[in-house]
Write an enzyme that holds these catalytic residues in place. Structure first.
Site, PDB file in Angstrom:
ATOM      1  N   ASP A 118      -2.520  -4.969   0.269  1.00  0.00           N
ATOM      2  CA  ASP A 118      -1.990  -6.551   1.107  1.00  0.00           C
ATOM      3  C   ASP A 118      -2.703  -6.730   2.199  1.00  0.00           C
ATOM      4  O   ASP A 118      -3.049  -8.170   2.481  1.00  0.00           O
ATOM      5  CB  ASP A 118      -0.802  -6.337   1.046  1.00  0.00           C
ATOM      6  CG  ASP A 118      -0.144  -5.092   1.575  1.00  0.00           C
ATOM      7  OD1 ASP A 118      -0.769  -4.432   2.511  1.00  0.00           O
ATOM      8  OD2 ASP A 118       1.208  -5.115   1.936  1.00  0.00           O
ATOM      9  N   MET A 172       0.960  -1.263   0.007  1.00  0.00           N
ATOM     10  CA  MET A 172      -0.082   0.135  -0.050  1.00  0.00           C
ATOM     11  C   MET A 172       0.877   1.279  -0.158  1.00  0.00           C
ATOM     12  O   MET A 172       2.272   1.280   0.177  1.00  0.00           O
ATOM     13  CB  MET A 172      -0.846  -0.027   1.052  1.00  0.00           C
ATOM     14  CG  MET A 172      -2.074  -1.218   1.210  1.00  0.00           C
ATOM     15  SD  MET A 172      -3.217  -1.144   2.810  1.00  0.00           S
ATOM     16  CE  MET A 172      -4.017   0.248   2.686  1.00  0.00           C
ATOM     17  N   HIS A 173       0.037   2.511  -0.332  1.00  0.00           N
ATOM     18  CA  HIS A 173       0.832   3.868  -0.036  1.00  0.00           C
ATOM     19  C   HIS A 173       1.699   4.201  -0.886  1.00  0.00           C
ATOM     20  O   HIS A 173       1.945   5.330  -1.159  1.00  0.00           O
ATOM     21  CB  HIS A 173       1.534   4.013   1.275  1.00  0.00           C
ATOM     22  CG  HIS A 173       0.539   3.244   2.517  1.00  0.00           C
ATOM     23  ND1 HIS A 173      -0.711   3.706   2.789  1.00  0.00           N
ATOM     24  CD2 HIS A 173       0.821   2.365   3.405  1.00  0.00           C
ATOM     25  CE1 HIS A 173      -1.151   2.932   3.810  1.00  0.00           C
ATOM     26  NE2 HIS A 173      -0.174   2.174   4.107  1.00  0.00           N
TER      27      HIS A 173
END
Length: 482
Positions: free
Chosen positions: A233, A77-78
């Protein structure tokens, strides 16, 4: 057949499952991250495409392969993938564990309505502060940025030709109204971004598009393969472990550490530094406490001692004893929950001439377990209740560590039987839901449990006292130096 793709930080894994959800075959390909400056962590998105091609080449020829009907991507992520108007990558992806934008994160976090709309503290690893950093330090690139995609959404673009992302992944950007499950004009404006720079949003278990004809032809697949929205995830791991309803949760002893609880409603509490994100299925959310270094702490100790993690933990055995005399603070890359500090750093305390490598390894496991206890306490403050948890991740292979963690958390931990139950399986399940339209409750099932590890009652008080000491010592480390 259904294909789940787990796009990790160090490699990609593709898992093929049959119509009943049983794993049939898997393939992996590796890549690396670059760290051009302290605190920076970047990756070439082209390496993900290469890895995907390599994994698909490995799977071709597997019985049933040509019958793949659905694909889903679970991604770390991110990350910020910046694209120009021709969908060309403008710079390396800035990853989740990059801390260069700490000042920008603090600025956004102090902005009115940002916490209340996003449901979260703005952490340096989140996507929005990364774009503020790019605006200030790479203005020419920022000016050319037509789209910002998360890593999983970038693979969705490659697979479908569409800019599309799911809710669970997008919740970690600080641009999404996590309660309303939509981009927020207020949050986008605070980060100097626009809605047209965002991908379209879908639920993770619904269709995002179909596989591009040229990929279907190259990979030997049918032309109508559905690509689902996919997931971040941890949401995918929750789908793979069947964690979808209030009271269900898991502890992940992976590179990073996670204590995750599924929620039936939106219950943000940013002050706890708990992440509150959309789940990959409609009308569900999840909350998690995240520590940046878990088994990575043991990897670090292995690097400086010249021993593998297995070699470090083998002499300790499986039976839990009292706490050691050394204390380890697991903050090698700063910390998220509950401290929200990019500058906090790790260390040992209580070392003496008698301290051995075994003592250091035991201290590392204790320190990580205390960090996960911090995460659990933060989750409790939001109202999340867990009576027992699944335990997954590489660290769960150490029975000693699981016994230690159960005792520190004062929570029974359930070890799944060997098999698939992680992000790749969760992604394959999301692909199946997008194709069949089945109810999630009939597909997102919990794994068979091999063993339940109960807290060691005779050692609970000793570990509780050591945890309280750990908390006080951490508080001292957080004080600014005069």
């Amino acid at each position: 057949m259904y294909l789940g793709i787990d796009l990790g930080t160090s490699g990609l894994r593709a898992l093929m499952t049959d119509a009943s959800g049983q794993p049939v075959a898997s393939a992996e390909a590796q890549y690396s991250a670059q760290h051009p400056h302290p605190g920076w962590s970047e990756q070439d998105p082209g390496s993900w495409i290469t890895a995907l091609d390599q994994a698909m080449a490995q799977l071709q020829g597997t019985p049933g392969y040509s019958g793949i009907r659905g694909i889903a991507v679970a991604g770390h992520m991110h990350g910020a993938v910046l694209l120009d108007r021709a969908d060309q990558v403008l710079r390396p992806c800035i990853l989740w564990n990059d801390t260069r934008s700490a000042a920008e994160a603090a600025e956004l976090d102090a902005t009115d309505e940002v916490r209340s709309l996003s449901g979260n503290i703005v952490f340096p690893g989140f996507t929005a502060p990364k774009l503020l950093w790019v605006q200030r330090h790479e203005p020419e690139i920022f000016a050319k940025t037509a789209k910002v995609l998360l890593p999983a959404a970038y693979l969705n673009l490659h697979l479908t030709g569409r800019h599309v992302a799911d809710m669970s992944d997008s919740a970690g950007t600080s641009w999404l109204d996590v309660g309303a499950r939509d981009w927020s004009e207020r949050l986008l404006g605070a980060g100097h971004m626009r809605r047209d720079q965002m991908p379209d949003l879908v639920e993770g278990c619904t269709a995002a598009g179909t596989l591009r004809p040229e990929l279907a032809a190259r990979w030997g697949l049918r032309p109508d393969v559905v690509v689902s929205g996919g997931a971040g995830d941890n949401a995918a791991a929750a789908c793979g472990t069947g964690v979808m309803a209030e009271g269900q949760g898991f502890v992940s002893l992976g590179t990073s550490g996670v204590v995750l609880a599924a929620r039936d409603g939106f219950h943000p509490d940013p002050a706890t530094a708990v992440h509150t994100f959309c789940h990959a299925i409609p009308d569900r959310w999840y909350q998690m406490g995240v520590m940046l270094s878990a088994t990575d702490c043991m990897n670090w100790l292995g690097r400086i001692t010249g021993r593998s993690p297995a070699e470090l933990t083998a002499p300790i055995g499986d039976q839990l004893g009292p706490p050691g005399t050394a204390t380890f603070f697991p903050y090698l890359s700063g910390e998220r929950t509950p401290h929200n500090s990019a500058n906090l750093r790790g260390g040992f305390e209580g070392l003496g001439v008698q301290t051995t490598t075994d003592d250091l390894a035991r201290a590392v496991m204790e320190g990580v377990s205390f960090g996960l206890r911090d995460c659990l306490e933060a989750l409790k403050a939001t109202g999340a209740g867990l009576e027992r948890c699944l335990v997954i991740g590489g660290g769960s292979k150490s029975l000693y560590w699981v016994r230690l963690l159960a005792t520190v958390l004062n929570l029974p931990l359930c070890l799944p039987k060997d098999g698939e139950f992680g992000a790749a399986l969760g992604a394959a399940r999301l692909a199946r839901l997008a194709v069949t339209g089945e109810p999630p409750s009939e597909v997102l099932l919990t794994p068979e449990i091999a063993q339940v590890i109960e807290p060691e009652a005779a050692l609970r008080e000793q570990y509780e006292a050591r945890y309280q000491l750990f908390r006080r010592q951490t508080a001292e480390r957080l004080k600014p130096v005069a």
